[in-house]
Structures are given as structure tokens and as C-alpha cells.
Design an enzyme around this catalytic site. Sequence first.
Site, PDB file in Angstrom:
ATOM      1  N   TYR A  48      40.172  96.245  61.588  1.00  0.00           N
ATOM      2  CA  TYR A  48      40.653  96.403  62.957  1.00  0.00           C
ATOM      3  C   TYR A  48      42.143  96.693  62.951  1.00  0.00           C
ATOM      4  O   TYR A  48      42.888  96.182  62.121  1.00  0.00           O
ATOM      5  CB  TYR A  48      40.336  95.153  63.779  1.00  0.00           C
ATOM      6  CG  TYR A  48      38.862  95.026  64.055  1.00  0.00           C
ATOM      7  CD1 TYR A  48      38.302  95.660  65.152  1.00  0.00           C
ATOM      8  CD2 TYR A  48      38.028  94.333  63.196  1.00  0.00           C
ATOM      9  CE1 TYR A  48      36.943  95.581  65.398  1.00  0.00           C
ATOM     10  CE2 TYR A  48      36.670  94.245  63.434  1.00  0.00           C
ATOM     11  CZ  TYR A  48      36.133  94.872  64.535  1.00  0.00           C
ATOM     12  OH  TYR A  48      34.791  94.796  64.773  1.00  0.00           O
ATOM     13  N   TYR A  92      30.008  90.267  74.880  1.00  0.00           N
ATOM     14  CA  TYR A  92      30.016  91.209  73.774  1.00  0.00           C
ATOM     15  C   TYR A  92      30.772  90.570  72.610  1.00  0.00           C
ATOM     16  O   TYR A  92      31.938  90.194  72.750  1.00  0.00           O
ATOM     17  CB  TYR A  92      30.677  92.531  74.170  1.00  0.00           C
ATOM     18  CG  TYR A  92      30.762  93.488  73.010  1.00  0.00           C
ATOM     19  CD1 TYR A  92      29.645  94.220  72.627  1.00  0.00           C
ATOM     20  CD2 TYR A  92      31.923  93.623  72.271  1.00  0.00           C
ATOM     21  CE1 TYR A  92      29.703  95.071  71.532  1.00  0.00           C
ATOM     22  CE2 TYR A  92      31.988  94.471  71.174  1.00  0.00           C
ATOM     23  CZ  TYR A  92      30.867  95.192  70.821  1.00  0.00           C
ATOM     24  OH  TYR A  92      30.919  96.024  69.728  1.00  0.00           O
ATOM     25  N   MET A  94      32.916  90.679  69.580  1.00  0.00           N
ATOM     26  CA  MET A  94      33.820  91.621  68.923  1.00  0.00           C
ATOM     27  C   MET A  94      33.868  91.343  67.424  1.00  0.00           C
ATOM     28  O   MET A  94      33.770  92.264  66.622  1.00  0.00           O
ATOM     29  CB  MET A  94      35.216  91.534  69.547  1.00  0.00           C
ATOM     30  CG  MET A  94      35.214  91.997  70.999  1.00  0.00           C
ATOM     31  SD  MET A  94      36.868  92.200  71.718  1.00  0.00           S
ATOM     32  CE  MET A  94      37.527  90.545  71.621  1.00  0.00           C
ATOM     33  N   HIS A 130      27.653  95.369  67.965  1.00  0.00           N
ATOM     34  CA  HIS A 130      27.358  96.497  67.096  1.00  0.00           C
ATOM     35  C   HIS A 130      27.389  96.018  65.650  1.00  0.00           C
ATOM     36  O   HIS A 130      28.251  95.221  65.283  1.00  0.00           O
ATOM     37  CB  HIS A 130      28.399  97.609  67.277  1.00  0.00           C
ATOM     38  CG  HIS A 130      28.347  98.251  68.621  1.00  0.00           C
ATOM     39  ND1 HIS A 130      29.103  97.805  69.675  1.00  0.00           N
ATOM     40  CD2 HIS A 130      27.619  99.300  69.071  1.00  0.00           C
ATOM     41  CE1 HIS A 130      28.846  98.561  70.737  1.00  0.00           C
ATOM     42  NE2 HIS A 130      27.953  99.478  70.397  1.00  0.00           N
ATOM     43  N   ASN A 135      24.721  97.283  56.820  1.00  0.00           N
ATOM     44  CA  ASN A 135      25.019  95.859  56.653  1.00  0.00           C
ATOM     45  C   ASN A 135      23.724  95.051  56.801  1.00  0.00           C
ATOM     46  O   ASN A 135      23.483  94.397  57.817  1.00  0.00           O
ATOM     47  CB  ASN A 135      26.085  95.411  57.664  1.00  0.00           C
ATOM     48  CG  ASN A 135      26.642  94.055  57.348  1.00  0.00           C
ATOM     49  OD1 ASN A 135      26.051  93.280  56.597  1.00  0.00           O
ATOM     50  ND2 ASN A 135      27.782  93.755  57.957  1.00  0.00           N
ATOM     51  N   GLU A 136      22.886  95.108  55.766  1.00  0.00           N
ATOM     52  CA  GLU A 136      21.570  94.473  55.818  1.00  0.00           C
ATOM     53  C   GLU A 136      21.651  92.958  55.954  1.00  0.00           C
ATOM     54  O   GLU A 136      20.807  92.347  56.621  1.00  0.00           O
ATOM     55  CB  GLU A 136      20.762  94.862  54.582  1.00  0.00           C
ATOM     56  CG  GLU A 136      20.400  96.334  54.568  1.00  0.00           C
ATOM     57  CD  GLU A 136      19.612  96.739  53.336  1.00  0.00           C
ATOM     58  OE1 GLU A 136      19.000  95.864  52.691  1.00  0.00           O
ATOM     59  OE2 GLU A 136      19.611  97.945  53.024  1.00  0.00           O
ATOM     60  N   ALA A 138      23.932  91.209  57.585  1.00  0.00           N
ATOM     61  CA  ALA A 138      24.212  90.908  58.991  1.00  0.00           C
ATOM     62  C   ALA A 138      22.990  91.189  59.863  1.00  0.00           C
ATOM     63  O   ALA A 138      22.663  90.396  60.762  1.00  0.00           O
ATOM     64  CB  ALA A 138      25.409  91.713  59.482  1.00  0.00           C
ATOM     65  N   PHE A 141      20.617  88.367  59.509  1.00  0.00           N
ATOM     66  CA  PHE A 141      21.185  87.184  60.160  1.00  0.00           C
ATOM     67  C   PHE A 141      20.934  87.227  61.662  1.00  0.00           C
ATOM     68  O   PHE A 141      20.463  86.258  62.259  1.00  0.00           O
ATOM     69  CB  PHE A 141      22.693  87.111  59.867  1.00  0.00           C
ATOM     70  CG  PHE A 141      23.431  86.101  60.689  1.00  0.00           C
ATOM     71  CD1 PHE A 141      23.360  84.751  60.388  1.00  0.00           C
ATOM     72  CD2 PHE A 141      24.208  86.500  61.765  1.00  0.00           C
ATOM     73  CE1 PHE A 141      24.046  83.813  61.150  1.00  0.00           C
ATOM     74  CE2 PHE A 141      24.901  85.573  62.528  1.00  0.00           C
ATOM     75  CZ  PHE A 141      24.818  84.218  62.221  1.00  0.00           C
ATOM     76  N   TYR A 142      21.231  88.355  62.293  1.00  0.00           N
ATOM     77  CA  TYR A 142      21.053  88.447  63.750  1.00  0.00           C
ATOM     78  C   TYR A 142      19.583  88.439  64.142  1.00  0.00           C
ATOM     79  O   TYR A 142      19.206  87.840  65.143  1.00  0.00           O
ATOM     80  CB  TYR A 142      21.783  89.674  64.300  1.00  0.00           C
ATOM     81  CG  TYR A 142      23.279  89.503  64.221  1.00  0.00           C
ATOM     82  CD1 TYR A 142      23.926  88.524  64.979  1.00  0.00           C
ATOM     83  CD2 TYR A 142      24.046  90.284  63.368  1.00  0.00           C
ATOM     84  CE1 TYR A 142      25.298  88.346  64.892  1.00  0.00           C
ATOM     85  CE2 TYR A 142      25.417  90.108  63.276  1.00  0.00           C
ATOM     86  CZ  TYR A 142      26.028  89.136  64.048  1.00  0.00           C
ATOM     87  OH  TYR A 142      27.384  88.954  63.945  1.00  0.00           O
ATOM     88  N   LYS A 144      17.208  86.857  62.546  1.00  0.00           N
ATOM     89  CA  LYS A 144      16.822  85.454  62.398  1.00  0.00           C
ATOM     90  C   LYS A 144      17.289  84.622  63.598  1.00  0.00           C
ATOM     91  O   LYS A 144      16.649  83.647  63.975  1.00  0.00           O
ATOM     92  CB  LYS A 144      17.426  84.900  61.110  1.00  0.00           C
ATOM     93  CG  LYS A 144      17.133  83.426  60.849  1.00  0.00           C
ATOM     94  CD  LYS A 144      17.810  82.934  59.590  1.00  0.00           C
ATOM     95  CE  LYS A 144      19.194  82.479  59.969  1.00  0.00           C
ATOM     96  NZ  LYS A 144      19.937  81.757  58.980  1.00  0.00           N
TER      97      LYS A 144
END
Length: 190
Positions: A48, A92, A94, A130, A135-136, A138, A141-142, A144
Site C-alpha cells: 500500500y 469493507y 481494507m 478483495h 492467494n489460495e 487467504a 481462510f475466508y 472457512k
Amino acid sequence: ENPSQTSTSANEGDSKGKIKANIQFGSITKHNFNQMKKMNLETLPVRYSDDFYQMFNFPKYRRYCFMGYLKDIPIGNFSYKLEEREGEETLYIMTIGVLPTYQRLGLGSKLLKEGEKRAKEHNCKSIYLHVQISNEVALKFYEKNGFSNIERIDNYYQQKDVVPPHCYLLKKKVEQVVYQNSFNFFEKKK
């Protein structure tokens, strides 16, 4: 600065490789702001800009991020913004990250649960973020944690060092608790 606001138990059960500990959540301040930036550099695949971090120098934006602590050690952080999507208030995400030493111990899920709690406090109907398509870890994780992949966006990332530049938009509905009467009977709404 010491963690303050909320304390939650991270008891996920030792059989799953999770740790038994209390995670505490504290505000991002001018004193720990650089820790957040360093954590993101170490944990996120996307870099960032300084402009992104400059907004957290203003107290009105700092309230939308928090640090996770384990025994007074900063182990992760979570930043978000509130926005309207499809006529509804949403949260959202970030950034969310846990230092590598503390990953796969259930701590990221604790950060996410604290984010969900804050979404409820803001009466948000959903949570979005996003995730880069490659990024498998992540994405699993989401998934799950109840997120659904709702859209692929090609060429989302404009930085030249982000390869591939594509992402998925993920969404999770937030359960709201609605009290029906003074006896505190309630129902969960999705």
C-alpha cells in the site's frame, strides 16, 4: 500503547492446533501506527502507498482499525471502511493480517470475528473484501469463515509487482440480532 478495548478468548481447542489464549484488541494510535504499517508489509501480498497510511493519521479514520495483541505483543491488525453497496450499509475490509509466527493458530479468525462484531455495531448487512486470485491460503481462510466468492475482477491491482493483477470479490452476510420483546427473546437474521 497497551491493548485496551475488547478481550476475547481464543479457545479453539488444542486438537485443531489452536492456542488457548486471550486476544485483546486495541486502537491504532500515533504510537503504534508504524507497527501496523510494518505488519502489513510483512503479511500482505499487496504493497500500500504512503497515501493509504496517511489517512490513518487522522483520528476519524483510526477508529476504523484495530490491533490484535497476544500477551501484550502485537500480532495482527484489521482495517476497514464503511460504505454503501446495493443500497445497504456494508463493512469493507481494507487490510487484515497476522504476523507469520502467529499464523495458523486461529488468531486471524479472532481478528475477523472482532471485525464482524464491529459490522453489527454499525448495522452493516454484509462484509466485503478483495483477495488476489492466486492467494489460495487467504481464499480458503475466508471460505472457512463463511465468505462467498461473488465476482472475479480482472486487472484490479494496478501495481506492476502484483502478479497476477486479478482478484475475487468476497462477501459475507452479517447476522443481526433483533429483540422481539422485553423478555429478550431474539432471532438471528441473515
